[in-house]
Structure formats: C-alpha cells, structure tokens
Design an enzyme around this catalytic site. Structure first.
Site, PDB file in Angstrom:
ATOM      1  CG  HIS A 158     -18.253 -14.248  -9.002  1.00 29.08           C
ATOM      2  ND1 HIS A 158     -19.382 -13.745  -9.606  1.00 29.08           N
ATOM      3  CD2 HIS A 158     -18.220 -13.731  -7.766  1.00 29.08           C
ATOM      4  CE1 HIS A 158     -19.986 -12.921  -8.761  1.00 29.08           C
ATOM      5  NE2 HIS A 158     -19.309 -12.887  -7.639  1.00 29.08           N
ATOM      6  CB  CYS A 535     -16.199 -24.171   3.911  1.00 34.00           C
ATOM      7  SG  CYS A 535     -14.570 -23.434   3.744  1.00 34.00           S
TER       8      CYS A 535
HETATM    9  C1  PEP Z   1     -12.143 -22.740  -0.979  1.00 34.38           C
HETATM   10  O1  PEP Z   1     -11.093 -22.333  -1.463  1.00 34.38           O
HETATM   11  O2  PEP Z   1     -12.477 -23.936  -0.984  1.00 34.38           O
HETATM   12  C2  PEP Z   1     -13.090 -21.795  -0.365  1.00 34.38           C
HETATM   13  C3  PEP Z   1     -14.173 -22.240   0.248  1.00 34.38           C
HETATM   14  O3  PEP Z   1     -12.856 -20.469  -0.490  1.00 34.38           O
HETATM   15  P1  PEP Z   1     -13.117 -19.624  -1.843  1.00 34.38           P
HETATM   16  O4  PEP Z   1     -13.898 -20.497  -2.757  1.00 34.38           O
HETATM   17  O5  PEP Z   1     -13.837 -18.415  -1.399  1.00 34.38           O
HETATM   18  O6  PEP Z   1     -11.724 -19.360  -2.293  1.00 34.38           O
END
Ligand code: PEP
Ligand code: MG
Length: 578
Positions: A158, A535
C-alpha cells in the site's frame, strides 16, 4: 600556450563530431607538446543528458529519434522529484536501507501516525511518516508527509503504490527497524530515533539517513517539453495513468497521460462521511439495509467520477470496481471499535463479531475483487450507477467529450463469474441510459490478474471487451509470492543469484510475461479488436514497457509521476524495433 590550446580545441571538436556525443577527455602536455590519453562519452546528470540531446539535434549532429535514445527513462525521475543537495549528501552516511519504493528525496521530522503527520504539517513542519506498514486510512497523513518509511511491505505494498501515485518519496520494507510506535521511537543501526528527530530518505536508492540532509526542488526546463514531443512522435503504445483523485488525474494529464487506465475505487470510500456509510454497508444484515447504506455512498462516488471526467476532458477512464477485502474498512484498535460501534448503533460485541467473521488467513486471496460483487451484486449496481450517471451528466455539460465509460471487473478467474457480475452491470447501465433518453455506449472489461484468467483468456474475451493486465496480482499468484511479504526473502534470492531483480518491480518476462502474451493472443483470437493494456506497477518500468510494446498491447498505465518515463520507454521501444 595558445598554440597547444588551439590544437586541443580542434581535437576536442573532432572527437565530439566523430562520436556525436559529449566527450570526457584526458590529456597531458609535456614540454609544450599535447598528448591525448583517452576519450569516452561523458557521464552526465539527467538535466545534462536532456540538454546535450537537445543541443546535438539543434547542431544537426543527431536526429530527433537518436536524441530520444540518449536519455535513460529512469533518469527522468531526477527531473520530476526533489533531490538531495549534492554537497550535503556527500557529507552524510546512511544508517540503513529499505526498498527504493517511490523516487525522490525527503527530509523531515519523524512522526508515527498519519494524524500527527497531518497535524504537524498543518503547523508548517516537514515530517517523515514512519509506520510498520500503511493502510488506506493513512492517506491524508501520507499526503502531508515529505516522505514515508515502512518496516514491512514490498514494491506493491500500500505504502509503495500510494506514494508513487502521490509522487511522494517512500522507502518500504526496512526490516532492520525495530518499532516502538506506542513509545514514539524506533531503532535502526544501533541508534534510537524519537518523534521530532530529523531523518532523511532517498526513495531512488532506498537509503535512510539519521540526520537532516537538505533537498532541492525539481525543476523542469523548456527542453523537457520539446524532448518529450519527439518521444511522443516516435511511440505507438499509449500511456494512461493509475489515478483515483481529481488531483492525481490533473497531475498525470500535465505529465502527458492519455487517460486513466486504472481508477481504484476503494480509495474513494475512506474520506469523512463515506467511511461511515461503507461500514454501515458492511455490518448490514440484509440486502435492504445494505442498499440503504450504499445509497448514501452513491452521491459521493458519482461526484468523484464527475470531477474526474471533467479533469480528463474527454480522455478515457477505466473504473475498477471495489477490490479489497472488506475487513480493510473496519477498525482494528480496541478504542476505535468502541467508538465506531456507537456510530453504527450496534454493540461492541456485534461489531467484533463482524470483524471476526471477515478475518481471513490470506485476505489477498480471499473474499475480494469480483467475489465481493458475486456475494453482494448491489455494490456493483451502485458503482455502475455512479459511473454511468456521472458520464451522462458530464457529457451533457460537454457534449464534445463523447465519454464512453469503461467498467472493469477485478480478480476474474472464470468467464462465468465475469458474466454473472457483468449482467448486473449491463442491466443497471442500460436502464439508466434508457431512462435518461441519451445515446451512450460503454464497455465492460476485466483485469487479467489470476493465472486461470490468462490461461482461459479466449473464453474470458467472450464477455470482456477489454483486458487490463493486473501484473501485481498476476506476479503474486504466478510465483506464489505474497506481494506484501516477499520483501523478507527476496534479498536471499538476489544474493544467491536466483533472481536478478524484484519481479514486482520489473516484469518477469519469462514466466509472468509468457502468461501475459498468451492471454493477449488468446483474447485477440476471440475478439480481434479487444483493447489490451497493463495497469500493474510494471506499467511504469522501462523494460516492462518495452515488453508491452513488443507483444502489441495498446497501452500501459502507471502512476502519474511515471507517465513521462513510460512515454520515453515506449518511444525507445518503438525506435529500437523499427
Ligand atoms: C494489479 O494487481 O496489478 C493491480 C493493478 O491491482 P491492485 O494492485 O490494486 O491489486
Ligand atoms: Mg490486483
């Protein structure tokens, strides 16, 4: 020795003309005779690299494409974030190190809680927030701090993800620290650091200094825009941003983002009154009560989306539906539990029972992502309403934007679960659009972040109109490494030369990358025009961006401050593959 000087100047010019680059030359003069000893391309700071590249183009020595290849994408960090004063840094000695989680330099007084960070910063103090780890409720304190230091957590923890989003310096996972947060001090390298003591962090190297090392602000010169325009002209891969506030969105647009590739909606549930409604939703015992609580969240969420659509001025936005396990929204401390139970009009025991029922041994693989929407479809319905209504409203204000909402369902592993959730989304969206009497199309897609989704991507593409590779979770689940705990043992793997680098920072192209490529190919088999993006945090890592270009993804999405890096990396990939 004017003659020798002139001879030297001619040789220097010849060498620069020959190598078409700034030269670092060694020479000596003996008895009036000039001897050239060595020449090589000179080392340079980021600002100098940019200036040299632009000057060489202006002097007709190199082409714009060649100039684009002359600056390392990662070097741009130094132009976008504060750095240590070089002289002061030389005199300082690091007292420890963690992961270089978010670049830039920070110097400030130690505080141990997000509340203190905010309070001290409001009084004009510069602070560094030191925590075991951070959670979504720390957001405001993190935003107020110059830098963030955590004991636990990897490159996708986080703290790391949020700090990068904010452009704030962060060193994460410094396991050498012994925390005494209740007594407001920590120990590192045999010394104690108390609340109010100065420390400094280098988020680009992970180094920690037990003293004040002054920083200098980032400055972007006029050359930067010219240079980045050359990069944009060369690249084919689009660059979007991961953003969930109008502020981050505006920052990213300024840095050249062409839209939002990931809006993590959970971050929108924390501020002020919203968290209360969210908690009412979580403790609700039946659908009706849950819907009532969701109705309170709807206007906030819709308002956020409206603001984001306005800032985007017609650029696309992929909104990801609620993803984290619900326990993240509930209190953990005894005194908070008592207070919040009161606010929610339930007993402490009732709230504790809810908290206990949500406890999971491995929440990252637990009741999260689309699994929440399968259990509580009304959450997906509320979020659909917020997105579609916001798009309709902003489209009415600005018909030229022609917004096509993109709704993304996370953590899908099986096409039927995607279809199940999508049916709620389309039923809600179609009704809203019909009731409003407007023409609007929208897309429903999914994240590919579970290996099973990648393996069955041809099936998943029957329902998904786009894929966004969530390579944070995909890396976690392909390696079987917890993204929050891997930092503890990865060092041993680097020492043993099993891995060269952190697979959460630099995409493992051999394994995880194979899944990404396979899923991209399978997805295109079913749906030739499927839009493909990434992403995960890898979307801002230069070598991973090159990989995405090479397998033909349409876009990468990364945190705002990495947008210029991704633009440059995408341009270099395109030029290299020409
Ligand atoms: C991922 O898992 O790559 C993602 C972009 O989502 P998060 O980091 O919010 O789990
Ligand atoms: Mg994920």
């Amino acid at each position: 020795m004017p003659e020798v000087y002139n001879q030297f100047a001619t040789i220097a010019q010849n060498l620069e003309n020959h190598y078409k680059d700034m030269q670092d030359m060694e020479f000596t003069i003996e008895n009036g005779k000039l001897y050239m000893l060595q020449t090589r391309n000179g080392k340079r700071t980021a600002a100098a690299a940019l200036k040299i590249a632009v000057d060489l183009v202006d002097e007709g020595m190199i082409t714009e494409d060649e100039a684009v290849l002359r600056v390392e994408p990662k070097q741009l960090d130094a132009l976008l974030h504060p750095q240590f004063d070089a002289k002061a840094l030389k005199a300082a000695t690091p007292v420890g190190a963690g992961l270089a989680a978010s670049p830039g330099a920070a110097c400030g007084k130690v505080v141990f809680t997000a509340e203190d960070a905010k309070e001290w910063a409001d009084k004009g103090e510069k602070v560094v927030l030191v925590r075991l780890e951070t959670s979504p409720e720390d957001i405001e304190g993190m935003a107020a701090a110059q830098g963030i230091l955590t004991v636990r957590g990897g490159m996708t923890s986080h703290a790391a993800v949020v700090a990068r989003g904010m452009g704030t310096c962060c060193v994460s996972g410094c396991g050498e620290i012994t925390m005494h947060a209740e007594d407001k001090y920590f120990e590192l390298g045999g010394k104690q650091y108390h609340e109010g003591d100065y420390i400094s962090l280098d988020g680009s190297t992970g180094k920690i200094y037990g003293e004040a090392v002054p920083t200098v602000e980032a400055t972007i010169s006029g050359d930067f825009d010219r240079f980045m325009k050359w990069a944009d002209a060369a690249r084919t891969l689009k660059v979007r941003t991961n953003a969930d506030t109008p502020r981050d969105t505006a920052q990213a647009v300024k840095f050249g983002a062409e839209g939002i590739g990931l809006c993590r909606t959970e971050h929108m549930f924390f501020e002020g009154e919203r968290i209360k409604a969210m908690r009412e939703m979580i403790v609700a015992k039946d659908v009706e009560t849950r819907k009532k609580a969701l109705a309170k969240i709807l206007p906030y969420q819709q308002g956020d989306f409206e603001e984001m659509y306005r800032v985007l001025e017609g650029r696309p936005m992929t909104v990801r539906f609620l993803d984290p396990p619900l326990h993240e929204f509930l209190p953990t401390k005894e005194e908070d539990i008592a207070e919040i139970a009161g606010e929610l009009n339930i007993t402490v025991d009732e709230l504790k029972a809810v908290i206990a029922s949500l406890h999971e041994f491995n929440p990252m693989m637990g009741h999260r992502g689309c699994r929440l929407a399968v259990t509580y479809p009304e959450i997906a319905e509320m979020q659909t309403t917020a997105v579609i209504n916001a798009a309709i409203k902003v489209n009415k204000e600005h018909p030229e934007y022609k917004i096509v909402p993109e709704i993304m369902i996370p953590l899908v592993g099986e096409v039927k679960e995607l279809k199940y959730v999508k049916d709620f989304v389309t039923a809600t969206a179609d009704k809203l659009i019909a009731d409003a009497g407007v023409e609007m199309t929208y897309k429903v897609g999914t994240m590919i972040e579970i290996p099973r989704a990648a393996l069955t991507a041809d099936e998943v593409a029957k329902e998904a109109e786009f894929f966004s590779f969530g390579t944070n979770d995909l890396t976690q689940m392909t390696f079987g490494f917890s993204r929050d705990d891997a930092g503890k043992f990865l060092d041993a793997y680097y020492d043993a030369k099993i891995y060269e680098s952190d697979p959460f920072a630099k995409l493992d192209q051999i394994g995880v990358g194979r899944l990404v490529k396979m899923a991209a190919d399978l997805g295109r088999q079913t749906r030739p025009d499927i839009k493909l993006g990434i992403c995960g945090e890898h979307g801002g890592d230069p070598s991973s961006v090159e990989f995405c270009h090479n397998i033909g993804l349409n876009y990468v999405s990364c945190s705002p401050f990495r947008v210029p890096i991704a633009r440059l990396a995408a341009a270099q990939a395109a030029i290299k593959s020409k």
